[in-house]
Design a protein around this motif. Structure first.
Motif, PDB file in Angstrom:
ATOM      1  N   LEU A   5      47.515  47.198  39.259  1.00  0.00           N
ATOM      2  CA  LEU A   5      47.700  46.297  38.277  1.00  0.00           C
ATOM      3  C   LEU A   5      47.735  44.812  38.428  1.00  0.00           C
ATOM      4  CD1 LEU A   5      50.270  48.384  36.222  1.00  0.00           C
ATOM      5  CD2 LEU A   5      47.804  48.260  35.830  1.00  0.00           C
ATOM      6  N   ASN A   6      48.375  44.377  39.488  1.00  0.00           N
ATOM      7  CA  ASN A   6      48.391  42.836  40.051  1.00  0.00           C
ATOM      8  C   ASN A   6      46.786  42.723  40.507  1.00  0.00           C
ATOM      9  OD1 ASN A   6      50.933  43.082  39.902  1.00  0.00           O
ATOM     10  ND2 ASN A   6      51.458  43.141  41.934  1.00  0.00           N
ATOM     11  N   THR A   7      45.996  43.505  40.855  1.00  0.00           N
ATOM     12  CA  THR A   7      44.552  43.196  41.214  1.00  0.00           C
ATOM     13  C   THR A   7      43.824  42.853  39.887  1.00  0.00           C
ATOM     14  OG1 THR A   7      44.616  44.519  43.321  1.00  0.00           O
ATOM     15  CG2 THR A   7      42.566  44.011  42.473  1.00  0.00           C
ATOM     16  N   MET A   8      44.108  43.739  38.878  1.00  0.00           N
ATOM     17  CA  MET A   8      43.132  43.442  37.559  1.00  0.00           C
ATOM     18  C   MET A   8      43.818  42.234  37.021  1.00  0.00           C
ATOM     19  SD  MET A   8      43.574  47.566  36.171  1.00  0.00           S
ATOM     20  CE  MET A   8      42.600  47.396  35.005  1.00  0.00           C
ATOM     21  N   ALA A   9      45.058  41.866  37.134  1.00  0.00           N
ATOM     22  CA  ALA A   9      45.697  40.681  36.673  1.00  0.00           C
ATOM     23  C   ALA A   9      45.095  39.494  37.405  1.00  0.00           C
ATOM     24  CB  ALA A   9      47.178  40.598  36.659  1.00  0.00           C
ATOM     25  N   LEU A 111      34.629  40.543  38.097  1.00  0.00           N
ATOM     26  CA  LEU A 111      34.405  41.475  37.235  1.00  0.00           C
ATOM     27  C   LEU A 111      34.268  42.986  38.021  1.00  0.00           C
ATOM     28  CD1 LEU A 111      33.940  42.571  34.379  1.00  0.00           C
ATOM     29  CD2 LEU A 111      31.370  42.067  34.384  1.00  0.00           C
ATOM     30  N   LYS A 112      33.509  42.785  39.087  1.00  0.00           N
ATOM     31  CA  LYS A 112      33.458  44.149  39.724  1.00  0.00           C
ATOM     32  C   LYS A 112      34.795  44.534  40.634  1.00  0.00           C
ATOM     33  CE  LYS A 112      28.373  43.909  41.390  1.00  0.00           C
ATOM     34  NZ  LYS A 112      27.574  43.577  42.444  1.00  0.00           N
ATOM     35  N   MET A 113      35.503  43.578  40.852  1.00  0.00           N
ATOM     36  CA  MET A 113      37.019  43.713  41.392  1.00  0.00           C
ATOM     37  C   MET A 113      37.762  44.543  40.413  1.00  0.00           C
ATOM     38  SD  MET A 113      39.319  41.336  43.717  1.00  0.00           S
ATOM     39  CE  MET A 113      40.272  40.391  42.286  1.00  0.00           C
ATOM     40  N   PHE A 114      37.582  43.838  39.260  1.00  0.00           N
ATOM     41  CA  PHE A 114      38.365  44.528  38.262  1.00  0.00           C
ATOM     42  C   PHE A 114      37.997  45.861  37.839  1.00  0.00           C
ATOM     43  CE2 PHE A 114      39.359  45.253  33.664  1.00  0.00           C
ATOM     44  CZ  PHE A 114      40.451  44.804  33.441  1.00  0.00           C
ATOM     45  N   ASP A 115      36.902  46.317  37.753  1.00  0.00           N
ATOM     46  CA  ASP A 115      36.348  47.508  37.540  1.00  0.00           C
ATOM     47  C   ASP A 115      36.655  48.461  38.591  1.00  0.00           C
ATOM     48  OD1 ASP A 115      34.748  49.142  35.788  1.00  0.00           O
ATOM     49  OD2 ASP A 115      33.054  49.283  37.178  1.00  0.00           O
ATOM     50  N   GLN A 116      36.351  47.907  39.830  1.00  0.00           N
ATOM     51  CA  GLN A 116      36.864  48.855  40.788  1.00  0.00           C
ATOM     52  C   GLN A 116      38.576  49.121  40.712  1.00  0.00           C
ATOM     53  OE1 GLN A 116      34.882  50.081  42.867  1.00  0.00           O
ATOM     54  NE2 GLN A 116      36.488  51.453  43.682  1.00  0.00           N
ATOM     55  N   ALA A 117      39.115  48.083  40.432  1.00  0.00           N
ATOM     56  CA  ALA A 117      40.585  48.601  40.437  1.00  0.00           C
ATOM     57  C   ALA A 117      40.827  49.527  39.165  1.00  0.00           C
ATOM     58  CB  ALA A 117      41.384  47.392  40.276  1.00  0.00           C
ATOM     59  N   ARG A 118      40.172  49.300  38.113  1.00  0.00           N
ATOM     60  CA  ARG A 118      40.332  50.237  36.791  1.00  0.00           C
ATOM     61  C   ARG A 118      39.905  51.555  37.090  1.00  0.00           C
ATOM     62  NH1 ARG A 118      36.863  52.462  33.609  1.00  0.00           N
ATOM     63  NH2 ARG A 118      35.166  51.339  34.307  1.00  0.00           N
ATOM     64  N   LYS A 119      39.027  51.737  38.020  1.00  0.00           N
ATOM     65  CA  LYS A 119      38.451  53.139  38.437  1.00  0.00           C
ATOM     66  C   LYS A 119      39.620  53.671  39.272  1.00  0.00           C
ATOM     67  CE  LYS A 119      33.572  52.504  37.909  1.00  0.00           C
ATOM     68  NZ  LYS A 119      32.150  52.130  38.725  1.00  0.00           N
ATOM     69  N   MET A 120      40.007  53.070  40.201  1.00  0.00           N
ATOM     70  CA  MET A 120      41.110  53.458  41.145  1.00  0.00           C
ATOM     71  C   MET A 120      42.228  53.770  40.147  1.00  0.00           C
ATOM     72  SD  MET A 120      40.604  50.832  44.365  1.00  0.00           S
ATOM     73  CE  MET A 120      41.908  51.518  45.272  1.00  0.00           C
ATOM     74  N   THR A 121      42.763  53.152  39.284  1.00  0.00           N
ATOM     75  CA  THR A 121      44.114  53.523  38.544  1.00  0.00           C
ATOM     76  C   THR A 121      43.628  54.811  37.723  1.00  0.00           C
ATOM     77  OG1 THR A 121      44.418  51.016  38.188  1.00  0.00           O
ATOM     78  CG2 THR A 121      45.470  52.558  36.765  1.00  0.00           C
ATOM     79  N   SER A 122      42.380  54.828  37.183  1.00  0.00           N
ATOM     80  CA  SER A 122      42.067  56.045  36.362  1.00  0.00           C
ATOM     81  C   SER A 122      42.118  57.263  37.423  1.00  0.00           C
ATOM     82  CB  SER A 122      40.562  55.764  35.731  1.00  0.00           C
ATOM     83  OG  SER A 122      40.267  56.939  35.061  1.00  0.00           O
TER      84      SER A 122
END
Length: 130
Positions: A5-9, A111-122
């Motif tokens: 979540l910090n990575t996404m922020a 955007l790629k970093m956000f998407d990767q963190a989102r996929k890992m969270t999912s």
């Protein structure tokens, strides 16, 4: 989990900062032929998010480029002085296009970093459900 979540922020703050930078670059490009226009620059600053104890990227106050304005020779221009010159802008289109490309690539990386963190969270949520 909080690291993701910090990575996404952090990614989201980078996206917002680059978006602001791109907006000002586009304003510079569109005003390149405007008499007396000074190039706008957006500095990046770090901002401490005390609730998460981490630093985010933010934009500072817009600064105007203090380089001298281009002197344009056109005696027929209504704003020309006695010598036939008037103040143009100090926008260099080559610099603006290079800055836009850099901002675009930085935006894409965030955007790629956000998407990767989102996929890992999912994926983590999927593992916890099983």
């Amino acid at each position: 989990m909080s690291d993701l979540l910090n990575t996404m922020a952090v990614s989201a703050s980078g996206l917002k900062a680059q978006s602001t930078r791109l907006r000002h670059i586009s304003e510079n490009i569109s005003s390149a032929d405007t008499q007396g226009f000074r190039r706008k620059m957006v500095p990046f600053e770090s901002e401490l998010d005390r609730s998460r104890d981490m630093e985010l990227v933010t934009t500072g106050h817009v600064q105007l480029d203090q380089r001298p304005l281009e002197q344009v020779y056109d005696p027929s221009h209504p704003m020309a002085d006695d010598s036939g010159h008037y103040d143009g802008s100090n926008v260099n289109l080559v610099v603006e296009i290079a800055d836009a490309r850099q901002a675009q690539r930085s935006y894409e990386a965030n955007l790629k970093m956000f998407d990767q963190a989102r996929k890992m969270t999912s994926s983590l949520f999927e593992l916890r459900r099983k």
